[in-house]
Design an enzyme around this catalytic site. Structure first.
Site, short mmCIF file in Angstrom:
data_model
loop_
_atom_site.label_atom_id
_atom_site.label_comp_id
_atom_site.label_asym_id
_atom_site.label_seq_id
_atom_site.Cartn_x
_atom_site.Cartn_y
_atom_site.Cartn_z
CD GLU A 80 2.26 -12.61 -9.27
OE1 GLU A 80 1.55 -12.50 -10.30
OE2 GLU A 80 2.57 -11.63 -8.54
CB SER A 81 -2.89 -13.14 -9.89
OG SER A 81 -2.20 -12.17 -10.68
CB THR B 96 -1.62 -8.82 -1.97
OG1 THR B 96 -0.79 -10.00 -1.92
CG2 THR B 96 -0.75 -7.58 -1.79
CB VAL B 97 -6.74 -10.76 -2.60
CG1 VAL B 97 -7.17 -10.76 -1.16
CG2 VAL B 97 -7.18 -9.45 -3.28
CE1 TYR C 105 -5.42 -0.51 -9.26
CE2 TYR C 105 -5.17 -1.71 -11.32
CZ TYR C 105 -5.81 -1.53 -10.10
OH TYR C 105 -6.84 -2.36 -9.75
NE ARG D 221 1.99 -4.21 -1.55
CZ ARG D 221 1.50 -4.66 -2.69
NH1 ARG D 221 2.10 -5.64 -3.35
NH2 ARG D 221 0.38 -4.16 -3.19
CB CYS E 203 -8.59 -7.63 -6.51
SG CYS E 203 -6.88 -7.85 -7.07
CD1 TRP F 158 -7.19 -6.99 -0.19
CD2 TRP F 158 -9.26 -6.47 -0.86
NE1 TRP F 158 -7.10 -6.48 -1.46
CE2 TRP F 158 -8.35 -6.16 -1.91
CE3 TRP F 158 -10.62 -6.24 -1.06
CZ2 TRP F 158 -8.75 -5.63 -3.12
CZ3 TRP F 158 -11.03 -5.70 -2.28
CH2 TRP F 158 -10.11 -5.41 -3.29
#
Length: 288
Positions: free
Chosen positions: A108-109, A92-93, A156, A90, A3, A44
């Protein structure tokens, strides 16, 4: 590793020298059913052993690191554990996890990067590195305001467009933004000048995937990154920066995209090329 949003956090973790202070688990790049027979969620999953069965194929597991603390099989399990019940959002990673409280500190990256940049300096091997200096923060955030929608998310929007009109708009905005990047990089070594900042990490993680994945998979074939002279040299420069290239695993990247979305690639075939050598010499030192 697969990701781009999680990958940017790993790069900053490496650059700051925090691997001894913050452990890292790595999911398998191929999504699988997280609650088989209960719902249709694909996401994942961790992998133990030499092979990983996604339900649509069996894959090797190089670079995968399972959950060493709770034995969770999926990232979804971690969200359930943190919430104390079946989580309904969700899954998420990336996930920044607190072992003491069994809680998700952040997922949150962009916020995790800021935390890694300064909040753990007491434990960092490279505490003086500042990827978001106060003097450049306004410029960094202005760049992010169009790089994220146009490029990071833009690929995307191209790949998952469900109408010609949506694709045409997304691809037009993508290449307008890439042309803008090319012009900036004709004058500067990095986006904000002479030093690497967090916006370079944001952009790099999309660009490193572009020719290997997005040109084919997301129909971003108007122009490849290696056809942008300044941008391509910039990608090689960043790739060769300690901590950044170390976080890139092209097997994970290509395996994830080409095997996780059957609506885009029903047979899960991973293309062989192009196999670009990002360790080749670059010319960005001319700006020093």
């Amino acid at each position: 590793l697969a990701c781009p949003w999680a990958n940017r956090c790993l790069a900053v973790l490496n650059m700051k020298g925090l691997r001894d202070a913050i452990g890292v688990s790595v999911v398998h790049p191929t999504w699988k059913a997280t609650r088989p027979g209960r719902d249709g969620h694909m996401g994942w999953a961790f992998s133990e052993g030499d092979t990983f069965d996604s339900g649509r194929g069996v894959f090797p597991t190089p670079g995968c690191v399972p959950d060493p603390h709770y034995g969770c099989a999926t990232v979804r399990d971690l969200y359930d554990l943190a919430s104390g019940q079946e989580y309904s959002g969700r899954y998420t990673v990336p996930v920044l996890w607190d072992l003491k409280t069994k809680a998700i500190v952040n997922n949150e990256s962009s916020e995790i990067i800021r935390m890694l940049n300064s909040s753990f300096d007491a434990f960092a091997a490279n505490p003086s590195l500042d990827l978001c200096p106060a003097a450049l923060r306004g410029e960094i955030e202005e760049l992010q305001s169009w790089i994220y929608p146009g490029i990071n998310n833009g690929v995307y929007r191209c790949g998952f467009a469900t109408s010609q009109a949506a694709y045409d708009q997304a691809v037009g905005e993508l290449y307008k933004a890439l042309d803008r990047v090319e012009e900036i990089l004709s004058r500067r070594r990095y986006l904000c000048g002479s030093q690497i900042t967090e916006v370079d990490i944001w952009l790099f993680m999309t660009l490193i995937r572009f020719d290997e994945v997005y040109v084919v998979y997301f129909k971003c074939n108007k122009r490849a990154i290696h056809e942008y002279p300044n941008t391509f040299e910039y990608v090689k420069d960043l790739y060769q920066t300690p901590g950044i290239g170390d976080s890139v695993d092209m097997w994970h990247i290509k395996t994830h995209y080409f095997t996780s979305h059957p609506q885009l690639n029903c047979h899960g075939i991973v293309p062989a090329g192009p196999g670009i050598d990002y360790s080749a010499p670059h010319n960005r030192g001319r700006f020093d």
